[in-house]
Enzyme design. Structure first.
Site, PDB file in Angstrom:
ATOM      1  CB  SER A   9      -0.884   0.006   1.256  1.00  0.00           C
ATOM      2  OG  SER A   9      -1.281   1.329   1.536  1.00  0.00           O
ATOM      3  CG  HIS A  34      -3.952  -1.774  -1.218  1.00  0.00           C
ATOM      4  ND1 HIS A  34      -5.064  -2.556  -1.414  1.00  0.00           N
ATOM      5  CD2 HIS A  34      -4.247  -0.970  -0.166  1.00  0.00           C
ATOM      6  CE1 HIS A  34      -5.990  -2.249  -0.517  1.00  0.00           C
ATOM      7  NE2 HIS A  34      -5.519  -1.283   0.265  1.00  0.00           N
ATOM      8  CG  ASP A  36      -5.033   2.216   1.403  1.00  0.00           C
ATOM      9  OD1 ASP A  36      -5.963   1.390   1.397  1.00  0.00           O
ATOM     10  OD2 ASP A  36      -3.851   1.927   1.701  1.00  0.00           O
ATOM     11  CG  MET A  38      -8.296   6.947   3.246  1.00  0.00           C
ATOM     12  SD  MET A  38      -7.215   7.111   4.660  1.00  0.00           S
ATOM     13  CE  MET A  38      -6.417   5.494   4.631  1.00  0.00           C
ATOM     14  CG  HIS A  67      -9.232  -0.203   0.446  1.00  0.00           C
ATOM     15  ND1 HIS A  67      -8.517  -0.390   1.620  1.00  0.00           N
ATOM     16  CD2 HIS A  67     -10.538  -0.265   0.793  1.00  0.00           C
ATOM     17  CE1 HIS A  67      -9.356  -0.552   2.622  1.00  0.00           C
ATOM     18  NE2 HIS A  67     -10.594  -0.475   2.158  1.00  0.00           N
ATOM     19  CG  MET A  69     -11.136   2.865   3.072  1.00  0.00           C
ATOM     20  SD  MET A  69      -9.524   2.901   3.865  1.00  0.00           S
ATOM     21  CE  MET A  69      -8.496   3.052   2.414  1.00  0.00           C
ATOM     22  CG  MET A 138     -10.967  -3.053   6.113  1.00  0.00           C
ATOM     23  SD  MET A 138      -9.498  -2.442   5.273  1.00  0.00           S
ATOM     24  CE  MET A 138      -8.556  -1.669   6.572  1.00  0.00           C
ATOM     25  CG  ASP A 176      -5.765  -3.114   3.734  1.00  0.00           C
ATOM     26  OD1 ASP A 176      -4.634  -2.816   4.169  1.00  0.00           O
ATOM     27  OD2 ASP A 176      -6.502  -2.319   3.113  1.00  0.00           O
TER      28      ASP A 176
HETATM   29  C1  DX5 Z   1      -5.927   1.429   6.149  1.00  0.00           C
HETATM   30  C2  DX5 Z   1      -5.570   1.082   4.734  1.00  0.00           C
HETATM   31  C3  DX5 Z   1      -4.461   0.086   4.639  1.00  0.00           C
HETATM   32  C4  DX5 Z   1      -3.170   0.599   5.216  1.00  0.00           C
HETATM   33  C5  DX5 Z   1      -2.350  -0.574   5.661  1.00  0.00           C
HETATM   34  O1  DX5 Z   1      -7.050   2.210   6.162  1.00  0.00           O
HETATM   35  O2  DX5 Z   1      -6.681   0.512   4.081  1.00  0.00           O
HETATM   36  O3  DX5 Z   1      -4.279  -0.348   3.307  1.00  0.00           O
HETATM   37  O4  DX5 Z   1      -2.442   1.372   4.298  1.00  0.00           O
HETATM   38  O5  DX5 Z   1      -1.297  -0.110   6.431  1.00  0.00           O
HETATM   39  P1  DX5 Z   1      -0.444  -1.084   7.387  1.00  0.00           P
HETATM   40  O6  DX5 Z   1       0.036  -2.217   6.563  1.00  0.00           O
HETATM   41  O7  DX5 Z   1       0.644  -0.199   7.894  1.00  0.00           O
HETATM   42  O8  DX5 Z   1      -1.412  -1.506   8.471  1.00  0.00           O
HETATM   43 ZN    ZN Z   2      -6.287  -0.487   2.083  1.00  0.00          ZN
END
Ligand code: DX5
Ligand code: ZN
Length: 216
Positions: A9, A34, A36, A38, A67, A69, A138, A176
């Site tokens: 990620s 990956h 993320d 948000m 992903h 969010m 998650m 994840d």
């Molecule tokens: C959290 C994200 C993850 C995050 C994982 O909201 O969806 O993908 O980047 O980070 P680590 O591997 O550090 O937990």
């Molecule tokens: Zn993620």
């Protein structure tokens, strides 16, 4: 049932040197990137959006796994389709019409997945599972990297893998949050086949060794 794939990620990467980071991940054997996304609404953090995803798309041929969010994933899926990503997941907690959105994603030859917060049970997916290419479990509450893995999520993966086998389904199981060399083997044995990792990989001095440690 699937070969393990490692999906770093980029949330923990050095955004000031993104091109170098991505090329280092390619050399280190990453299978998927990956991303993320948000919105500061569904999760209490903002990350990045389309301009950066377009830039990343130009920097690599690796499959991109977005992903989402965000509160309204259906607003953003059309733009992601245009950018040319390979995997898109949105959260079960955010949608009323998941079947419609899954079909929209798949119509474009993109793999479609649904993500579950730690508190959302897998049985909420029962009716949609036959359509899914993947389920993203998650193992932290979404919003930040570098949080501690929630150990009970191992059992969730096991139950999902058992259900997949019992029903003869073939969706991937992506895990994840808090994934590291200390839990990767247990996760793989439980049935996870895509391992996402941000802080473990980016805090290591050798991305290749870190990725290998997750894979084996
Ligand atoms: C959290 C994200 C993850 C995050 C994982 O909201 O969806 O993908 O980047 O980070 P680590 O591997 O550090 O937990
Ligand atoms: Zn993620």
């Amino acid at each position: 049932m699937y070969k393990t794939q490692i999906a770093p990620s980029l949330l923990s990467s050095d955004f000031g040197h993104l091109a170098e980071e991505i090329s280092a991940l390619e050399s280190a054997g990453a299978d998927i990137l990956h991303l993320d996304v948000m919105d500061g609404h569904f999760v209490p953090n903002l990350s990045f959006g389309f301009p950066l995803i377009q830039t990343i798309r130009k920097l690599t041929a690796l499959p991109l796994d977005v992903h989402l969010m965000v509160t309204n994933p259906e607003f953003h899926v059309p733009q992601l389709i245009d950018v040319g990503v390979q995997w898109i997941s949105f959260h079960q907690e955010t949608v009323h019409h998941s079947h419609r959105l899954i079909n929209k994603i798949k119509e474009h030859g993109i793999k479609a997945g649904i993500a579950l917060n730690p508190a959302t049970p897998i049985n909420t997916l029962e009716s949609i599972l036959p359509w899914l290419d993947y389920v993203l479990v998650m193992s932290v509450n979404p919003g930040y990297s570098a949080q501690a893995f929630i150990p009970q999520m191992l059992e969730k993966i096991q139950h999902l893998a058992e259900y997949r086998a019992a029903k003869g389904l073939s969706f991937h199981i992506e895990i994840d949050g808090g994934v590291s060399n200390s839990n990767a083997e247990a996760l793989r044995k439980a049935g996870a086949d895509i391992l996402v990792s941000a802080s473990y990989i980016f805090s290591s001095h050798n991305y290749s060794q870190a990725i290998q440690a997750l894979r084996h």
